[in-house]
Write a protein that holds these residues in place. Structure first.
Motif, short mmCIF file in Angstrom:
data_model
loop_
_atom_site.label_atom_id
_atom_site.label_comp_id
_atom_site.label_asym_id
_atom_site.label_seq_id
_atom_site.Cartn_x
_atom_site.Cartn_y
_atom_site.Cartn_z
N GLN A 21 39.26 40.72 53.39
CA GLN A 21 39.93 39.75 52.51
C GLN A 21 41.45 39.92 52.58
N GLU A 22 41.97 40.11 53.77
CA GLU A 22 43.40 40.35 53.92
C GLU A 22 44.23 39.16 53.46
N HIS A 23 43.70 37.94 53.64
CA HIS A 23 44.47 36.76 53.23
C HIS A 23 44.67 36.71 51.72
N VAL A 24 43.77 37.33 50.96
CA VAL A 24 43.88 37.36 49.50
C VAL A 24 44.77 38.52 49.06
N THR A 25 44.49 39.70 49.58
CA THR A 25 45.23 40.88 49.13
C THR A 25 46.71 40.78 49.51
N ARG A 26 46.99 40.26 50.71
CA ARG A 26 48.39 40.14 51.12
C ARG A 26 49.15 39.17 50.22
N THR A 27 48.54 38.06 49.85
CA THR A 27 49.20 37.09 48.97
C THR A 27 49.47 37.67 47.59
N LEU A 28 48.48 38.39 47.06
CA LEU A 28 48.67 38.97 45.73
C LEU A 28 49.75 40.04 45.74
N GLN A 29 49.79 40.85 46.76
CA GLN A 29 50.83 41.88 46.84
C GLN A 29 52.22 41.26 46.96
N ASN A 30 52.34 40.22 47.76
CA ASN A 30 53.63 39.55 47.88
C ASN A 30 54.06 38.93 46.55
N ALA A 31 53.10 38.35 45.82
CA ALA A 31 53.43 37.75 44.54
C ALA A 31 53.94 38.79 43.54
N ILE A 32 53.32 39.98 43.57
CA ILE A 32 53.77 41.05 42.66
C ILE A 32 55.17 41.52 43.05
N GLU A 33 55.42 41.71 44.33
CA GLU A 33 56.75 42.16 44.77
C GLU A 33 57.83 41.14 44.41
N GLN A 34 57.50 39.86 44.49
CA GLN A 34 58.48 38.81 44.21
C GLN A 34 58.52 38.41 42.73
N GLY A 35 57.68 39.01 41.92
CA GLY A 35 57.64 38.66 40.50
C GLY A 35 57.12 37.26 40.24
N ARG A 36 56.17 36.79 41.07
CA ARG A 36 55.65 35.44 40.95
C ARG A 36 54.15 35.44 40.60
N THR A 37 53.74 36.37 39.77
CA THR A 37 52.34 36.40 39.38
C THR A 37 52.03 35.24 38.44
N ALA A 38 50.81 34.72 38.56
CA ALA A 38 50.39 33.57 37.75
C ALA A 38 49.67 34.06 36.50
N HIS A 39 49.42 33.12 35.60
CA HIS A 39 48.72 33.47 34.36
C HIS A 39 47.22 33.18 34.47
N GLY A 40 46.81 32.55 35.56
CA GLY A 40 45.39 32.24 35.74
C GLY A 40 45.01 32.29 37.21
N TYR A 41 43.88 32.95 37.51
CA TYR A 41 43.39 33.06 38.88
C TYR A 41 41.90 32.69 38.91
N ILE A 42 41.49 32.09 40.01
CA ILE A 42 40.07 31.83 40.28
C ILE A 42 39.73 32.50 41.61
N ARG A 171 44.84 24.40 36.76
CA ARG A 171 45.74 25.26 35.99
C ARG A 171 45.73 26.71 36.48
N CYS A 172 44.98 26.97 37.54
CA CYS A 172 44.87 28.34 38.06
C CYS A 172 45.17 28.35 39.56
N GLN A 173 45.50 29.53 40.06
CA GLN A 173 45.61 29.73 41.50
C GLN A 173 44.23 30.10 42.04
N HIS A 174 43.79 29.34 43.02
CA HIS A 174 42.42 29.49 43.54
C HIS A 174 42.46 30.27 44.86
N PHE A 175 41.72 31.37 44.93
CA PHE A 175 41.58 32.16 46.14
C PHE A 175 40.12 32.12 46.59
N SER A 176 39.91 31.64 47.80
CA SER A 176 38.56 31.55 48.35
C SER A 176 38.30 32.77 49.24
N PHE A 177 37.34 33.58 48.86
CA PHE A 177 37.00 34.79 49.61
C PHE A 177 36.05 34.43 50.75
N ARG A 178 36.21 35.16 51.85
CA ARG A 178 35.39 34.91 53.03
C ARG A 178 34.26 35.94 53.12
#
Length: 640
Positions: A21-42, A171-178
């Motif tokens: 699930q590198e496409h998910v983990t990499r996006t979440l890590q980048n969002a944390i580093e940039q301070g762009r975390t969302a308030h809702g995730y799917i 209203r949420c950021q949607h991450f589709s796992f493979r």
């Protein structure tokens, strides 16, 4: 101390430990580093691929106390990380939405969300199986999810994201796992058995990965069973017995029997499997996967990355792929898919499995319609150079159908103008014993040609071993003789030489179509078309009749249209269409066989409804053929 299953013992605790699930983990890590975390995730995807695990790691990264702000990778040693790992963190609330799905539970969640976290930076709600929440409960959560307090983060994990309302998804950021790749699962299993100091064969690990079906958790659960059932070493055979899979060689043996159309051997294989306690449903599922892999190996080769199987299985599917063509494998694949689907709700599962396998065995005897038509057309003599020669014909034995003609010798005294053509319609007519004339597509200098065939043509079409004799008679400046015979030691059967027809092509076309319709009990339509104006326009036979379009639509049934098109195509030697339109002059044969105008002229006296009915071509023909009488006439034009 109680035993901890491998799926929990080796559950990833960092983003770097998550597999596939590198496409998910990499996006979440980048969002944390940039301070762009969302308030809702799917988080959506297949079961056992890490949705809830990633939600926990994200919660730990947001609340990790190793630094004064969220970190891309949780430390795993602070109080917050340890509590989240143990599942008893005060500010990370996991809710099973399958049981807490009502509006009352969501109202309580909404009220509790107003209060700030007890210790950590964020109060995080993880809703597992979120698609189970009712529509009313989602509506109650909608406003809070759209504009939550700054300290709230919602994480929704689901296997059915389409069941979550669009208002929530927007209203949420949607991450589709493979689904986890086959090689990744095998590598992870090999690493775990090494840590556990357990010996395992590579084929056994491949079977475990295949049984996991893209789910890391499922593969680890089966590995736990395999460890418990083994006696020191995990082998492929022990894994097959554990998951209820048929032996690997059985699948290959079944397909080899299918390739030989050996129905009895197929049934014996099924009986052997059932007697050993194998499930028909599970075996059908195995065979579906095996056929899919064989089809892929046939198309892309056995070394393609599209095959997620062990090296031994690659060799096996490659051997089976060599026995069949691509179309045959696709046909067998379709048959077993349908059979596997039916076994889910049928009562006698064994019988349906046997029926599906027998269909595959019999499918080997089928010939594609294109090949059959081309073989029939191949009986037409080819152009020659005027010297005797042998012409090889393709055999009709292919696919298990009975023997046909394997070699044909021709002797010609005069060269042909060009290669001849026998349409499938002419072959069908020859099979029925009726000579069929062909005049379309002929060279002007060749003149009309008649093609006749003995009734043995039927045997060739149906796959019999009886030879067929087809002769062509063509007027030539010099005498020409042509014989067709087989190399079989059978008496030659030569059809009588027909006479060359000199009738007008359009007359022959009209006569053949009307005769076919008459044989098909379409007498009213025959009466209508006899008085029509016939012509050909490209690939269309156009017939203008005096009747209205409504009468035409009522008279021309689908069966009548089929008969007319087949007859016209057979006469003309190519595929034709039929078009019957109003607009003829209304001329119809009278009682004496002459043609008379069926409607009053503009200068003549006005004819009433009965007069028009008496002069109607269809009425006249019905009176002539059946002795019909006019009893009542309803003329709507007189009423106007």
């Amino acid at each position: 101390m109680s035993y901890t299953v491998l799926a929990r013992k080796y559950r990833p605790q960092k983003f770097s430990e998550v597999i596939g699930q590198e496409h998910v983990t990499r996006t979440l890590q980048n969002a944390i580093e940039q301070g762009r975390t969302a308030h809702g995730y799917i988080f959506s995807g297949h079961r056992g691929i890490g949705k809830t695990t990633v939600a926990r790691i994200l919660a730990a990264a947001l609340n990790c106390r190793s630094q004064s702000h969220p970190v891309p990778e949780p430390c795993g040693v602070c109080e917050s990380c340890l509590e989240i790992r143990a599942g008893n963190a005060v500010d990370v609330i996991e809710i099973d939405a399958a049981t807490n799905r009502g509006i009352d539970e969501i109202r309580e969640l909404r009220e509790a969300a107003r209060y700030r976290p007890a210790r950590d930076r964020f109060k995080i709600y993880i809703l597992d199986e979120a698609h189970q929440i009712t529509d009313a409960a989602f509506n109650a959560l909608l406003k809070t999810l759209e504009e939550p307090p700054d300290h709230i983060v919602f994480m929704l994990a689901t296997t059915q994201p389409e069941d979550i309302p669009q208002t929530i998804r927007s209203r949420c950021q949607h991450f589709s796992f493979r689904a986890v790749k086959f090689d990744d699962i095998v590598g992870q299993l090999r690493d775990l058995v090494t840590r556990e100091k357990i010996e395992a064969d590579d084929d056994a690990l491949a079977l475990l990965a295949e049984a996991g079906d893209g789910s890391m958790r499922d593969a680890l659960s089966i590995l736990d069973q395999a460890i418990a059932s083994s006696t020191g070493r995990i082998t492929a055979e022990s894994v097959r017995n554990l998951v209820g899979a048929a032996p690997a060689h059985i699948l290959e043996d079944v397909m080899q029997a299918v390739s030989r159309s050996a129905s009895e051997e197929v049934l014996r294989q099924v009986d052997h499997l059932i007697s050993e306690g194998h499930s028909p449903v599970h075996f059908a599922r195995q065979l579906v996967r095996f056929l899919r892999n064989a089809t892929v190996a046939k198309i892309a080769g056995k070394d393609t990355s599209l095959l997620q199987i062990s090296s031994e299985e690659r060799e096996r599917v490659a051997r089976v792929a060599e026995l069949f063509g691509e179309e045959d494998l696709a046909r067998h694949f379709q048959i077993m898919l349908r059979t596997h689907g039916e076994l889910g709700y049928k009562q006698e599962q064994r019988f349906h499995l046997e029926l599906g396998l027998l269909k595959m065995a019999h499918a080997q005897r089928l010939l594609p319609i294109e090949q059959l038509l081309s073989d029939v057309a191949a009986f037409s003599p080819a152009a020659s150079t005027g010297t005797p020669r042998n012409v090889a014909r393709p055999s009709l034995v292919g696919g298990g159908v009975g023997g046909g003609i394997s070699d044909v010798r021709r002797t010609e005294a005069a060269p042909a103008a060009r290669p001849s053509f026998v349409s499938p319609f002419a072959a069908d007519s020859a099979r029925k014993g009726t000579p069929r004339q062909e005049f379309a597509d002929e060279a002007p200098s060749a003149g009309p040609r008649v093609v006749a065939a003995t009734s043995a043509t039927q045997s060739v079409i149906m796959g019999s071993a009886a030879p067929a004799n087809i002769h062509e008679v063509a007027p030539q400046p010099q005498a020409a003789t042509e014989t067709t015979e087989t190399i079989r030691n059978e008496p030659q059967r030569v059809a009588p030489e027909p006479q060359v027809s000199t009738a007008d092509p359009m007359d022959r076309l009209q006569s053949a179509v009307l005769q076919a319709l008459s044989d098909g009990n379409q007498r009213i339509l025959v009466s209508m078309l006899e008085a029509g104006e016939w012509s050909t326009q490209g690939n269309e036979v156009v017939i203008k009749v005096a009747e209205s379009q409504t009468v035409i639509d009522m008279s021309v049934s689908p069966e009548a249209r089929r008969l007319a098109i087949a007859s016209a195509s057979g006469v003309l030697g190519r595929a034709m269409k039929l078009k019957i339109v109003p607009g003829a002059t209304g001329v119809a044969p009278d009682g004496n066989g002459h043609k008379s105008n069926g409607a009053a002229t503009a200068s003549g006296p006005k004819i009433g409804g009965r007069g028009r009915a008496e002069q109607d071509p269809i009425v006249q023909r019905m009176r002539e053929k059946f002795g019909a009488e006019i009893r009542t006439v309803i003329d709507y034009r007189d009423k106007k």
